[in-house]
Design an enzyme around this catalytic site. Structure first.
Site, PDB file in Angstrom:
ATOM      1  CB  THR A 163      83.590  -8.042  32.150  1.00 51.13           C
ATOM      2  OG1 THR A 163      82.723  -7.985  33.289  1.00 51.13           O
ATOM      3  CG2 THR A 163      83.514  -9.428  31.544  1.00 51.13           C
ATOM      4  CE1 TYR A 214      78.931 -12.108  16.931  1.00 51.59           C
ATOM      5  CE2 TYR A 214      80.031 -14.207  16.596  1.00 51.59           C
ATOM      6  CZ  TYR A 214      79.362 -13.117  16.088  1.00 51.59           C
ATOM      7  OH  TYR A 214      79.101 -13.038  14.747  1.00 51.59           O
ATOM      8  CE1 TYR A 244      78.830 -11.005  35.461  1.00 48.87           C
ATOM      9  CE2 TYR A 244      81.085 -10.926  34.658  1.00 48.87           C
ATOM     10  CZ  TYR A 244      79.897 -10.292  34.935  1.00 48.87           C
ATOM     11  OH  TYR A 244      79.769  -8.942  34.692  1.00 48.87           O
ATOM     12  NE  ARG A 254      79.167  -5.308  28.321  1.00 46.67           N
ATOM     13  CZ  ARG A 254      80.034  -4.447  28.866  1.00 46.67           C
ATOM     14  NH1 ARG A 254      79.664  -3.706  29.893  1.00 46.67           N
ATOM     15  NH2 ARG A 254      81.245  -4.323  28.385  1.00 46.67           N
ATOM     16  CE  LYS A 276      79.565  -9.373  38.506  1.00 48.87           C
ATOM     17  NZ  LYS A 276      80.745  -8.708  37.880  1.00 48.87           N
ATOM     18  CB  ILE A 291      81.011  -9.276  42.037  1.00 47.48           C
ATOM     19  CG1 ILE A 291      81.268 -10.507  42.925  1.00 47.48           C
ATOM     20  CG2 ILE A 291      82.256  -8.950  41.205  1.00 47.48           C
ATOM     21  CD1 ILE A 291      81.604 -11.774  42.155  1.00 47.48           C
TER      22      ILE A 291
END
Length: 293
Positions: free
Chosen positions: A44, A107, A133, A138, A161, A203
């Site tokens: 990202t 979303y 992840y 986000r 992550k 990360i």
């Protein structure tokens, strides 16, 4: 087992927004020389949400080529469509990458069962090792430890992550997961403590601008040398904090440009370059962290 400082690499672009492959090659060399553990290409931070599939694949392929086996490469292969994530995973299988980094679908807000079925379908579609992840800030979906534990039973799902920044979450994960399941922090501000409490690495966005320092911090943290690790962490704390003044990767691209690591801080719309009002703050953070004179 990849441990330590893994860079969530920015994707450099020219003034028109096209990929700057020469700058990308120089970034790969920079991280090899800095002893960064591994590179995440088109995560990202690498603007995966706004690159076309063609550009996404080209950047991953170029990073693999530039790395030439000298540093492991992890490819961002997540999507909010399961079929798209499967397609990327299949494309990257046998490409030379070490693993895919697979962000939770954004979303559409799947349930925990939906998350399980999503990742199960991706993992079963190919042999590529997958790193989960979780970044609810986000994506608007939080993958809970119980779901991660179910997914850890699938052989080629090898790690996560975890970017909540919640160290209690790490304790929950460690209690549920096998010892060889890789636990990476996705939050630079808490990454040091994450490793001191049993995580395997970070990360990192900060590693784009401070790779040598992050390598040292991770080495000390993983060795249990808390005082040395925390000293470097404190040095870098202004950077950890201020690289998120605006949405990532806006500030880190500006910082990379300010340090001369990339020619400019161009991003693809709808992201725009760092607001002028924040530029001095980020610059001062780099100075305070002794990355810029």
């Amino acid at each position: 087992m990849l441990t330590g400082s893994i860079v969530a690499l920015v994707t450099p672009m020219d003034q028109t927004g096209e990929i700057d492959f020469l700058a990308l090659k120089e970034l790969v060399e920079f991280h090899i020389k800095s002893n960064t553990t591994a590179i995440v290409a088109v995560g990202t931070t690498g603007e995966s949400a706004t690159l076309s599939v063609d550009d996404h694949v080209k950047v991953v392929e170029r990073v693999i080529s530039y790395a030439a086996g000298r540093i492991p490469v992890i490819a961002g292969n997540g999507a909010n469509s399961t079929s798209e994530a499967i397609a990327l995973s299949k494309l990257f299988t046998n490409s030379g990458i070490a693993a895919g980094l697979n962000v939770t679908p954004y979303y559409n807000k799947p349930t925990q069962e939906g998350l399980y079925q999503h990742y199960k379908a991706i993992a079963e579609s190919c042999e590529l090792p997958q790193i989960l992840y979780n970044v609810p800030g986000r994506t608007a979906v939080d993958m809970l430890p119980e779901t991660v534990a179910r997914l850890a039973e699938i052989p080629n799902i090898i790690g996560i992550k975890e970017a909540t920044g919640d160290l209690e979450r790490l304790k929950e994960l460690k209690a549920l997961l096998p010892e060889d399941f890789l636990l990476y922090s996705g939050d630079d501000a808490t990454g040091c403590d994450f490793m001191l409490q049993g995580g395997h690495g970070v990360i990192s966005v900060t590693t784009n601008v401070a790779p040598v320092e992050m390598v040292e911090m991770c080495k000390f943290a993983l060795n249990g040398e808390a005082d040395k690790a925390l000293a470097i962490h404190q040095q870098l704390l202004p950077v950890h904090t201020n690289l998120f003044l605006e949405a990532n990767p806006i500030p880190v691209k500006w910082a990379c440009s300010e340090l001369g690591l990339i020619p400019n801080s161009v991003l693809r719309l709808p992201l725009t370059i760092l607001s002028e009002q924040h530029q001095s703050t980020v610059r001062n953070a780099l100075i305070e962290a002794k990355l810029l004179s």
